[in-house]
Motif scaffolding. Structure first.
Motif, PDB file in Angstrom:
ATOM      1  N   ASP A   1      45.660  48.840  45.075  1.00 38.19           N
ATOM      2  CA  ASP A   1      45.079  47.507  45.243  1.00 38.19           C
ATOM      3  C   ASP A   1      43.567  47.602  45.115  1.00 38.19           C
ATOM      4  N   THR A   2      43.066  47.750  43.867  1.00 36.98           N
ATOM      5  CA  THR A   2      41.654  48.032  43.651  1.00 36.98           C
ATOM      6  C   THR A   2      40.960  47.081  42.677  1.00 36.98           C
ATOM      7  N   PHE A   3      41.601  46.016  42.242  1.00 39.48           N
ATOM      8  CA  PHE A   3      40.998  45.134  41.238  1.00 39.48           C
ATOM      9  C   PHE A   3      40.908  43.710  41.769  1.00 39.48           C
ATOM     10  N   ARG A   4      39.755  43.070  41.558  1.00 35.98           N
ATOM     11  CA  ARG A   4      39.554  41.684  41.992  1.00 35.98           C
ATOM     12  C   ARG A   4      38.875  40.874  40.894  1.00 35.98           C
ATOM     13  N   ILE A   5      39.336  39.647  40.743  1.00 34.74           N
ATOM     14  CA  ILE A   5      38.666  38.679  39.880  1.00 34.74           C
ATOM     15  C   ILE A   5      37.706  37.901  40.769  1.00 34.74           C
ATOM     16  N   ILE A   6      36.429  37.938  40.442  1.00 37.66           N
ATOM     17  CA  ILE A   6      35.407  37.228  41.211  1.00 37.66           C
ATOM     18  C   ILE A   6      35.295  35.796  40.709  1.00 37.66           C
ATOM     19  N   ASP A   7      35.196  35.636  39.400  1.00 34.59           N
ATOM     20  CA  ASP A   7      35.191  34.324  38.755  1.00 34.59           C
ATOM     21  C   ASP A   7      35.578  34.536  37.294  1.00 34.59           C
ATOM     22  N   ALA A   8      35.523  33.507  36.493  1.00 33.50           N
ATOM     23  CA  ALA A   8      35.986  33.580  35.103  1.00 33.50           C
ATOM     24  C   ALA A   8      35.186  34.555  34.245  1.00 33.50           C
ATOM     25  N   ASN A   9      34.005  34.949  34.709  1.00 29.18           N
ATOM     26  CA  ASN A   9      33.170  35.868  33.939  1.00 29.18           C
ATOM     27  C   ASN A   9      32.853  37.164  34.664  1.00 29.18           C
ATOM     28  N   THR A  10      33.451  37.377  35.834  1.00 35.59           N
ATOM     29  CA  THR A  10      33.101  38.555  36.629  1.00 35.59           C
ATOM     30  C   THR A  10      34.337  39.126  37.313  1.00 35.59           C
TER      31      THR A  10
END
Length: 180
Positions: free
Chosen positions: A41-50
């Protein structure tokens, strides 16, 4: 076949959320190109560009060394189930260490891993999808706990010592920035 997008849309985000494995590619101007498989569990979407991913302590530290010289990064997801699809995120990345002001906010997005070494933040400049027709089917049977058990057994002080022994230089002798 291949389609290009300036940023992540909801379909891309849903696809990423369903994946258990991704690959990260980086390279310095010269030397070895590095492609690392990542899971847990090591990946995160911050926003549409990050996006951000937490790097757990391992045998090498190539990504950190490469980013000190060249901020290019590619993250690739591919479907091993159902509908074939490959999704690549291209962009410029930076390294966040526990000593950096951004660490507390970003690390709070992830589980508290004993072996947490860096967080990489990728500013996406291009999203590309392609067919993935030649990617074979594989069944996901679960996470491999070996790395987290290894880190937990060493403890945080033991992990920092390991960094000094194994993670200060890349394969090509480049500084990884772990000691700054």
């Amino acid at each position: 076949m291949a389609e290009r997008f300036p940023d992540l849309n909801q379909q891309h985000m849903d696809f990423i959320a369903d994946q258990h494995l991704y690959f990260v590619g980086t390279a310095a101007a010269e030397g070895h190109v590095n492609v690392s498989p990542k899971g847990t569990d090591t990946f995160r979407i911050i926003d549409a560009n990050t996006v951000a991913w937490m790097n757990l302590t391992g045998s090498g530290n190539e990504t950190a060394a490469h980013l000190l010289e060249n901020s290019r990064m590619t993250v690739m997801f591919c479907s091993f189930e159902r509908q074939p699809l490959i999704l690549r995120l291209y962009g410029q990345a930076r390294t966040i260490h526990a000593r950096d002001a951004e660490w507390p906010g970003l690390s709070a997005l992830f589980p508290d891993y004993t072996g947490a070494r860096q967080i990489f933040v990728l500013n996406i400049t291009l999203v590309q999808t392609s067919c993935g027709y030649a990617v074979p089917f594989y069944d996901y049977t679960g996470e491999r706990p070996t790395l987290t058990k290894w880190a937990d057994k060493r403890g945080r002080d033991g992990i920092r010592q390991y960094w000094q022994e194994k993670n200060t230089l890349s394969l090509d002798g480049r500084d990884t920035g772990i000691n700054e």
